[in-house]
Design a protein around this motif. Structure first.
Motif, PDB file in Angstrom:
ATOM      1  N   MET A   1     -26.439  13.205   8.866  1.00 20.01           N
ATOM      2  CA  MET A   1     -26.929  13.555   7.532  1.00 20.01           C
ATOM      3  C   MET A   1     -28.452  13.671   7.543  1.00 20.01           C
ATOM      4  N   ARG A   2     -29.107  12.766   8.270  1.00 17.94           N
ATOM      5  CA  ARG A   2     -30.566  12.825   8.346  1.00 17.94           C
ATOM      6  C   ARG A   2     -31.023  14.093   9.055  1.00 17.94           C
ATOM      7  N   ALA A   3     -30.266  14.542  10.051  1.00 16.62           N
ATOM      8  CA  ALA A   3     -30.609  15.777  10.757  1.00 16.62           C
ATOM      9  C   ALA A   3     -30.569  16.969   9.804  1.00 16.62           C
ATOM     10  N   GLN A   4     -29.571  16.986   8.896  1.00 15.50           N
ATOM     11  CA  GLN A   4     -29.503  18.042   7.887  1.00 15.50           C
ATOM     12  C   GLN A   4     -30.732  18.000   6.970  1.00 15.50           C
ATOM     13  N   THR A   5     -31.140  16.791   6.616  1.00 18.74           N
ATOM     14  CA  THR A   5     -32.314  16.639   5.753  1.00 18.74           C
ATOM     15  C   THR A   5     -33.574  17.113   6.464  1.00 18.74           C
ATOM     16  N   GLU A   6     -33.707  16.767   7.755  1.00 18.50           N
ATOM     17  CA  GLU A   6     -34.881  17.199   8.519  1.00 18.50           C
ATOM     18  C   GLU A   6     -34.925  18.713   8.635  1.00 18.50           C
ATOM     19  N   MET A   7     -33.754  19.356   8.718  1.00 21.91           N
ATOM     20  CA  MET A   7     -33.703  20.814   8.750  1.00 21.91           C
ATOM     21  C   MET A   7     -34.167  21.397   7.411  1.00 21.91           C
ATOM     22  N   ALA A   8     -33.782  20.745   6.322  1.00 18.45           N
ATOM     23  CA  ALA A   8     -34.224  21.191   4.993  1.00 18.45           C
ATOM     24  C   ALA A   8     -35.737  21.093   4.867  1.00 18.45           C
TER      25      ALA A   8
END
Length: 467
Positions: free
Chosen positions: A71-78
Motif C-alpha cells: 500500500m505504501r508503494a502505491q502511495t509513493e507512486m502517487a
C-alpha cells in the motif's frame, strides 16, 4: 491540469477530503483506519481551480512484501505522479510518531507541499492544529473536511504553492483576486465576488423583518405589531452599491427558559444556525429598551462563533435627546461587550429608512476588518514594543518569555504566540495583548483569537544526575 496527492497516516480524513473536493462520495469513509487501500483519482474543483486529486492509502510502516508495504508503494507512486502534496494530520489527535516519520518521506519528495490540519472544527481542533508547526513543513491549514470549513484558506495555500499552474488570465485576475496584499505584506482574505452573508438577530418585535423590507425596498417579509411573526429563516439576495448581499431575517430569540412551544424552539435553532453561518451579524436592539440580558447573551454567541458584529439601535425615531442617548449607549456597549470592543453601534429606524446608509457602511467596514491579515514583520515590531513597555510577569522565579507571534488566519483574526512557559501566562496579560492588538491594528468589532505555543523542553521529565 495539475495533480495533487493526499498523503497521511490512516484515519486522518483523507478520503473525506477527497470526497469533498470532487463533490461526490466516491471514496469509502468509515471511522475504522485502513479503509482505503488503492489509490483513487478524481476531478476536483475548489473555487475557480480545477485539478486532479489522488486519494491514497494511509501510510504505515511494514516490509515491502507485506500489505502495508505494498500500500505504501502505491502511495509513493502517487507522490511521484503529483505536482504537489496535501500532507494531512488529525488536529484532534495531535501529532504522532507516524506523522513525524512520514513527514520526512514527503519532505524528500522535494515537491510543493501543503500541510493540512484536518478535523480542526471547534476550539479543541484549533489548538491541535498549532502542533503542525513542529513538523517543519510550513504553516498548517486548519480544515474540517467533514463540515466544509477552512476551504478558502486551502484555496489560498494552493495558489501560493503552485503559482504558475493556478495563475489566472490577466483580465480574470483583476476581477477575482482572492488574496489582496498591500503595503508591508499586509493583506486580506476578502473576496468581493462572493455574496456577503449577513444575519439579523434579536429579541421578538425588535423590527428585523421591517428593517430588511426597507433595505430591499419591498414588502417581502410579513410584518406587524404582533411579536413572533417570523418563524422560518428567510434569505434575501440583493445588491447594495454594486456589492452582492445575502441577508437572512430570523425569528425573534427569547430566553430558553421562556420558550415552551415546539415550533418556537425550532425557529430559534434555525435563527442561531443562520448566525453561525453568516459573516456579519446585525444584533438589532429596541432602542427604547436596549441591552437586556438576552441581548448580551446573543452578542456573546456571536463572539463565540467568531462572527463580525454590528449593533443596530432600531426605533430611534422614538428617542428624545438623541445625541446624549447615543453617547450613553455607546459607552454602555464598550462596558458590557469588551470581547467585541469597538463594534459599531448604529442608530436607525427600520420603518422610515433613517440610518440605513450608515448601517450598511458599518457592515462593509467591519467585514473588511474580519478578513484582515497583518504581516508577521509588523506584528513582531508591535510585540517587541509591547513587551518592552509591559513585560510578562515571572512564574516561580522565572520570567515568561514570548519570542514571536504570527497570524494563522483571518475570519476572524487568529494569532499564535510562541515562547516559553506560555501555559502560565495570566489571562489579564493576554487581554492586555489582545486590546493592544485591537487598538494598534484597528480591529474593532471582531473577535480576536489567540493561541499559545510553548517550546518543548528537551530535558523535561529527566532525573537530575548527582555528581
Amino acid at each position: 491540469m495539475f495533480t495533487i496527492a493526499i498523503i497521511g497516516r490512516p484515519n486522518v480524513g483523507k478520503s473525506t477530503l477527497f470526497n469533498r473536493l470532487v463533490g461526490k462520495k466516491l471514496a469509502l469513509v468509515d471511522d475504522r483506519p485502513g479503509v482505503t487501500r488503492d489509490r483513487r483519482e478524481g476531478e476536483a474543483r475548489l473555487g475557480d481551480l480545477s485539478f486532479k486529486i489522488i486519494d491514497t492509502a494511509g501510510l504505515e510502516e511494514g516490509d515491502e512484501a507485506s500489505l502495508p508495504g505494498r500500500m505504501r508503494a502505491q502511495t509513493e507512486m502517487a507522490i511521484e505522479l503529483a505536482d504537489a502534496i496535501f500532507f494531512v494530520f488529525d488536529s484532534r489527535a495531535g501529532l504522532t510518531p507516524d506523522d513525524r516519520f512520514f513527514a520526512n518521506l514527503v519532505r524528500r519528495a522535494d515537491k510543493p507541499l501543503i500541510l493540512i490540519a484536518n478535523k480542526a472544527e471547534g476550539r479543541a481542533g484549533e489548538a491541535g492544529a498549532v502542533e503542525g508547526y513542529d513538523l517543519g513543513l510550513g504553516d498548517p491549514v486548519p480544515l474540517s473536511a467533514e463540515h466544509g470549513e477552512g476551504f478558502s484558506e486551502l484555496y489560498a495555500a494552493i495558489r501560493e504553492a503552485l503559482p504558475e499552474e493556478t495563475e489566472l488570465p490577466a483580465d480574470e485576475a483583476d476581477e477575482a483576486t482572492r488574496l489582496v496584499l498591500g503595503e508591508d505584506e499586509d493583506g486580506s482574505e476578502l473576496d468581493i465576488t462572493k455574496p456577503l452573508r449577513i444575519a439579523i438577530i434579536g429579541r421578538p418585535n425588535a423590527g428585523k423583518s421591517t428593517l430588511l423590507n426597507t433595505i430591499i425596498g419591498q414588502d417581502r417579509l410579513l410584518t406587524g405589531p404582533e411579536p413572533g411573526l417570523t418563524r422560518d429563516t428567510i434569505g434575501i439576495d440583493f445588491e447594495w452599491r454594486g456589492r452582492k448581499i445575502k441577508m437572512f431575517d430570523t425569528a425573534g430569540l427569547r430566553r430558553r427558559a421562556k420558550v415552551e412551544d415546539k415550533l418556537e424552539k425550532l425557529a430559534g435553532h434555525d435563527a442561531l444556525r443562520a448566525a453561525k453561518f453568516a459573516e456579519v451579524v446585525i444584533l438589532l436592539l429596541d432602542a427604547t429598551i436596549p441591552f437586556e440580558k438576552q441581548d448580551l447573551t446573543l452578542a456573546d454567541l456571536v463572539e463565540r462563533e467568531g462572527r463580525a458584529l454590528v449593533i443596530g439601535l432600531n426605533k430611534w425615531d422614538l428617542i428624545e435627546n438623541k445625541g446624549a442617548k447615543l453617547s450613553e449607549l455607546r459607552e454602555e456597549a464598550l462596558r458590557l461587550l469588551p470581547q467585541v470592543k469597538g463594534a459599531p453601534v448604529v442608530p436607525l429606524a427600520g420603518a422610515t429608512g433613517e440610518g440605513i446608509e450608515n448601517l450598511m457602511h458599518s457592515i462593509l467596514r467591519v467585514h473588511e476588518v474580519w478578513n484582515k491579515r497583518i504581516s508577521t514583520a509588523r506584528l513582531n515590531r508591535w510585540l517587541a514594543s509591547a513587551l518592552e513597555k509591559s513585560p510578562p510577569p515571572a512564574v516561580s522565579g522565572r520570567r515568561i518569555k514570548i519570542r514571536y507571534m504570527t497570524q494563522l488566519r483571518a475570519r476572524p483574526p487568529y494569532f499564535i504566540l510562541f515562547g516559553n512557559q506560555l501555559d502560565a501566562l495570566p489571562a489579564s496579560y493576554e487581554r492586555f495583548l489582545v486590546n493592544s492588538l485591537r487598538q494598534t491594528f484597528e480591529l474593532p468589532g471582531v473577535p480576536i483569537r489567540m493561541s499559545k505555543k510553548t517550546s518543548d523542553n528537551p530535558y523535561a521529565g529527566r532525573k537530575s544526575r548527582q555528581r
